[in-house]
Scaffold this motif. Structure first.
Motif, PDB file in Angstrom:
ATOM      1  N   GLY A 268       0.801  -1.222   0.000  1.00 11.17           N
ATOM      2  CA  GLY A 268       0.000   0.000   0.000  1.00 11.17           C
ATOM      3  C   GLY A 268       0.827   1.261   0.000  1.00 11.17           C
ATOM      4  N   ASP A 269       2.145   1.138  -0.147  1.00 11.61           N
ATOM      5  CA  ASP A 269       3.043   2.299  -0.160  1.00 11.61           C
ATOM      6  C   ASP A 269       2.950   2.984  -1.529  1.00 11.61           C
ATOM      7  OD1 ASP A 269       5.205   4.088  -0.241  1.00 11.61           O
ATOM      8  OD2 ASP A 269       6.484   2.774   0.950  1.00 11.61           O
ATOM      9  N   LYS A 270       2.459   4.218  -1.528  1.00  2.51           N
ATOM     10  CA  LYS A 270       2.226   4.913  -2.801  1.00  2.51           C
ATOM     11  C   LYS A 270       3.517   5.286  -3.519  1.00  2.51           C
ATOM     12  CE  LYS A 270      -2.419   6.613  -1.899  1.00  2.51           C
ATOM     13  NZ  LYS A 270      -3.333   7.770  -1.859  1.00  2.51           N
ATOM     14  N   THR A 271       4.635   5.240  -2.810  1.00  2.00           N
ATOM     15  CA  THR A 271       5.917   5.459  -3.486  1.00  2.00           C
ATOM     16  C   THR A 271       6.121   4.398  -4.566  1.00  2.00           C
ATOM     17  OG1 THR A 271       6.882   6.389  -1.474  1.00  2.00           O
ATOM     18  CG2 THR A 271       8.423   5.641  -3.168  1.00  2.00           C
ATOM     19  N   TYR A 272       5.753   3.179  -4.252  1.00  5.59           N
ATOM     20  CA  TYR A 272       5.886   2.092  -5.220  1.00  5.59           C
ATOM     21  C   TYR A 272       4.894   2.249  -6.369  1.00  5.59           C
ATOM     22  CZ  TYR A 272       8.472  -0.068  -1.345  1.00  5.59           C
ATOM     23  OH  TYR A 272       9.356  -0.323  -0.325  1.00  5.59           O
ATOM     24  N   LEU A 273       3.700   2.713  -6.068  1.00  5.01           N
ATOM     25  CA  LEU A 273       2.714   2.939  -7.115  1.00  5.01           C
ATOM     26  C   LEU A 273       3.189   4.017  -8.086  1.00  5.01           C
ATOM     27  CD1 LEU A 273      -0.066   2.542  -8.402  1.00  5.01           C
ATOM     28  CD2 LEU A 273      -0.982   4.203  -6.747  1.00  5.01           C
ATOM     29  N   GLU A 274       3.727   5.102  -7.550  1.00  4.02           N
ATOM     30  CA  GLU A 274       4.220   6.177  -8.420  1.00  4.02           C
ATOM     31  C   GLU A 274       5.367   5.682  -9.289  1.00  4.02           C
ATOM     32  OE1 GLU A 274       2.818   9.238  -8.906  1.00  4.02           O
ATOM     33  OE2 GLU A 274       1.265   8.256  -7.709  1.00  4.02           O
ATOM     34  N   GLN A 275       6.234   4.858  -8.711  1.00  2.00           N
ATOM     35  CA  GLN A 275       7.342   4.312  -9.494  1.00  2.00           C
ATOM     36  C   GLN A 275       6.824   3.425 -10.618  1.00  2.00           C
ATOM     37  OE1 GLN A 275      10.317   5.315  -9.221  1.00  2.00           O
ATOM     38  NE2 GLN A 275      11.614   3.829 -10.278  1.00  2.00           N
ATOM     39  N   ALA A 276       5.852   2.583 -10.303  1.00  2.00           N
ATOM     40  CA  ALA A 276       5.273   1.706 -11.326  1.00  2.00           C
ATOM     41  C   ALA A 276       4.638   2.521 -12.445  1.00  2.00           C
ATOM     42  CB  ALA A 276       4.246   0.772 -10.691  1.00  2.00           C
ATOM     43  N   LYS A 277       3.936   3.589 -12.098  1.00  2.20           N
ATOM     44  CA  LYS A 277       3.309   4.445 -13.111  1.00  2.20           C
ATOM     45  C   LYS A 277       4.363   5.115 -13.994  1.00  2.20           C
ATOM     46  CE  LYS A 277       0.185   7.218 -11.334  1.00  2.20           C
ATOM     47  NZ  LYS A 277      -0.445   8.063 -10.282  1.00  2.20           N
ATOM     48  N   HIS A 278       5.442   5.576 -13.389  1.00  2.00           N
ATOM     49  CA  HIS A 278       6.521   6.204 -14.168  1.00  2.00           C
ATOM     50  C   HIS A 278       7.146   5.204 -15.146  1.00  2.00           C
ATOM     51  CE1 HIS A 278       6.451  10.078 -12.300  1.00  2.00           C
ATOM     52  NE2 HIS A 278       6.782   9.646 -11.096  1.00  2.00           N
ATOM     53  N   ILE A 279       7.385   3.980 -14.666  1.00  2.00           N
ATOM     54  CA  ILE A 279       7.980   2.959 -15.532  1.00  2.00           C
ATOM     55  C   ILE A 279       7.018   2.614 -16.670  1.00  2.00           C
ATOM     56  CG2 ILE A 279       8.904   0.615 -15.659  1.00  2.00           C
ATOM     57  CD1 ILE A 279       9.536   0.883 -12.624  1.00  2.00           C
ATOM     58  N   ALA A 280       5.742   2.474 -16.330  1.00  2.00           N
ATOM     59  CA  ALA A 280       4.734   2.173 -17.352  1.00  2.00           C
ATOM     60  C   ALA A 280       4.699   3.260 -18.413  1.00  2.00           C
ATOM     61  CB  ALA A 280       3.363   2.023 -16.702  1.00  2.00           C
ATOM     62  N   ASP A 281       4.751   4.504 -17.989  1.00  2.00           N
ATOM     63  CA  ASP A 281       4.703   5.609 -18.948  1.00  2.00           C
ATOM     64  C   ASP A 281       5.947   5.618 -19.834  1.00  2.00           C
ATOM     65  OD1 ASP A 281       2.267   6.359 -17.961  1.00  2.00           O
ATOM     66  OD2 ASP A 281       3.021   8.008 -16.736  1.00  2.00           O
ATOM     67  N   PHE A 282       7.093   5.288 -19.236  1.00  2.00           N
ATOM     68  CA  PHE A 282       8.313   5.199 -20.044  1.00  2.00           C
ATOM     69  C   PHE A 282       8.136   4.167 -21.147  1.00  2.00           C
ATOM     70  CE2 PHE A 282      12.178   2.840 -21.050  1.00  2.00           C
ATOM     71  CZ  PHE A 282      12.991   3.854 -21.529  1.00  2.00           C
ATOM     72  N   ILE A 283       7.596   3.012 -20.793  1.00  2.00           N
ATOM     73  CA  ILE A 283       7.448   1.919 -21.754  1.00  2.00           C
ATOM     74  C   ILE A 283       6.424   2.241 -22.832  1.00  2.00           C
ATOM     75  CG2 ILE A 283       6.649  -0.473 -22.017  1.00  2.00           C
ATOM     76  CD1 ILE A 283       7.846  -1.006 -19.204  1.00  2.00           C
ATOM     77  N   ILE A 284       5.221   2.616 -22.414  1.00  2.00           N
ATOM     78  CA  ILE A 284       4.135   2.716 -23.397  1.00  2.00           C
ATOM     79  C   ILE A 284       4.239   3.969 -24.269  1.00  2.00           C
ATOM     80  CG2 ILE A 284       2.633   1.358 -21.919  1.00  2.00           C
ATOM     81  CD1 ILE A 284       1.099   3.810 -21.177  1.00  2.00           C
TER      82      ILE A 284
END
Length: 404
Positions: A268-284
């Motif tokens: 539930g740590d939103k730091t990890y969620l933000e990181q995942a979103k950043h990585i996803a945006d880099f990829i897509i």
């Protein structure tokens, strides 16, 4: 068991009249046809190894023949995991018996302390088995594996060590690879199940250290970061399996996306969620992501658009995006789901999905293992199959919930 298996293969051959390859088909039709094909191939694979009780599928050789591994190789847990997912999708005695059979083939790895991939080995096999059956013996194996994995944690560095052996031991003091994020799920699950915060402390410390040191400003990731064992400071940053140290190796980006999405789910740590979103945006949003959304083996490969694709990276990204879509706003979720659907349709097309009885009984074609070493290049890989089947199952559940 043999008669049951052959009857099941004949039955699914009857219903599987074609490989799903049409964008005009409904997504659920594409998914169901791919799962039928995956079941057919996996039963054939299991039968082919019934007289080799210490072997598991890995890839194919240059002549198209099956290459196997023993339980100690890092990919050993993936085929048992495929069988468990397929049993979950369509329960049958044959699938369950084979899933149990191949899961037990990796049981000895619960005590492995010289390999960071015990999470892959045990949680993909015994973890899925326990989730589906509740077998208490599987739970004990997972506990032992967690104990083994945390022995590789160095509190000075703040990470679980990846490789010990040559040639890596001569090149790096304390190598940590982005792949290692995937093994943290074992620890987070064990922390909750066994009420032991030691596991979650190790997992979160590793995730935090990796977040700080593995990623560039654009949220692409290095493959390997090595640390000084005395001070804990970063020693080197490299991309061993990619095109260059500064390139974005596709499967590395996939591991990072999946890993931080999983860590958000578990903590539930939103730091990890933000990181995942950043990585996803880099990829897509990457200009070198192909139209069919299955990445080249490296986003910076010099021969794009003629570079080889990596279906394994595509499958991992797809599975991660399907999960990540459930943690974000509607606009982001729509974006992620659109990409994931395109990937599922692409991987389920004739370009990537095998034909019945071909491809040494693997499910997907066209993955890349270690291009710089010329190892496992443009071949099926057992972990590509695992994450593809997982993505199919996740997408099927989202459709059931009217979210896809």
């Amino acid at each position: 068991m043999l008669k049951t298996t052959y009857f099941f293969v004949i039955l699914i051959l009857f219903f599987s009249c074609k490989t799903p390859n049409s964008n005009s088909q409904s997504l659920i039709s594409v998914i169901d046809q791919s799962l039928v094909l995956a079941t057919q191939q996996s039963l054939r694979m299991a039968e082919s190894l019934k007289d080799q009780p210490d072997k598991l599928p890995q890839t194919i050789d240059k002549n198209g023949k099956l290459v196997t591994c023993n339980s100690a190789w890092w990919v050993s847990g993936f085929f048992p995991g495929v069988l468990w997912y397929l049993y979950e999708n369509s329960p049958s005695d044959s699938l369950k018996q084979w899933a149990e059979n191949f899961t037990l083939r990796v049981e000895d790895q619960q005590y492995t302390t010289d390999n960071h991939d015990v999470g892959f080995m045990i949680f993909c096999s015994f973890g899925n088995g326990y989730r589906i059956t509740g077998n208490p013996e599987y739970k004990d194996v997972i506990h032992n594996a967690s104990e083994s994995l945390i022995t590789r944690f160095n509190p000075t560095v703040g990470c679980i060590r990846s490789w010990d052996y040559a040639p890596w031991s001569a090149k790096w003091q304390y190598p940590v690879i982005i792949d290692n994020m995937m093994n943290l799920e074992l620890l987070e699950w064990s922390a909750k199940t066994f009420n032991d915060t030691t596991y979650s402390h190790v997992a979160r410390t590793h995730a935090n250290t990796t977040l700080e040191n593995h990623f560039r400003d654009d949220y692409s990731s290095y493959h390997v970061v090595s640390y000084d064992t005395i001070t804990g400071a970063v020693e080197k940053k490299n991309t061993s399996q990619g095109y260059s140290d500064d390139s974005a190796w596709a499967r590395g980006q996939a591991w990072g996306l999946y890993g931080y999405t999983m860590m958000y789910r578990e903590t539930g740590d939103k730091t990890y969620l933000e990181q995942a979103k950043h990585i996803a945006d880099f990829i897509i949003n990457h200009p070198n992501l192909p139209e069919d959304k299955i990445p080249y083996w490296d986003f910076n490969a010099p021969d794009i658009p003629n570079a080889l694709r990596d279906a394994s990276a595509g499958a991992i990204i797809c599975s991660a995006l399907l999960e990540l879509s459930g943690h974000v706003t509607d606009e982001k979720a729509t974006s992620y789901l659109n990409i994931a659907e395109k990937q599922l349709r692409s991987l389920s097309s004739n370009k990537y999905l095998t034909k019945p009885g071909e491809n040494a009984n693997f499910i997907l074609k066209h993955s890349v293992g270690h291009m710089p070493n010329g190892s496992e290049v443009d071949v099926p890989l057992t972990y590509a199959d695992y994450y593809f089947v997982e993505a199919l199952m996740r997408a099927k559940e989202l459709i059931k919930e009217s979210k896809l």
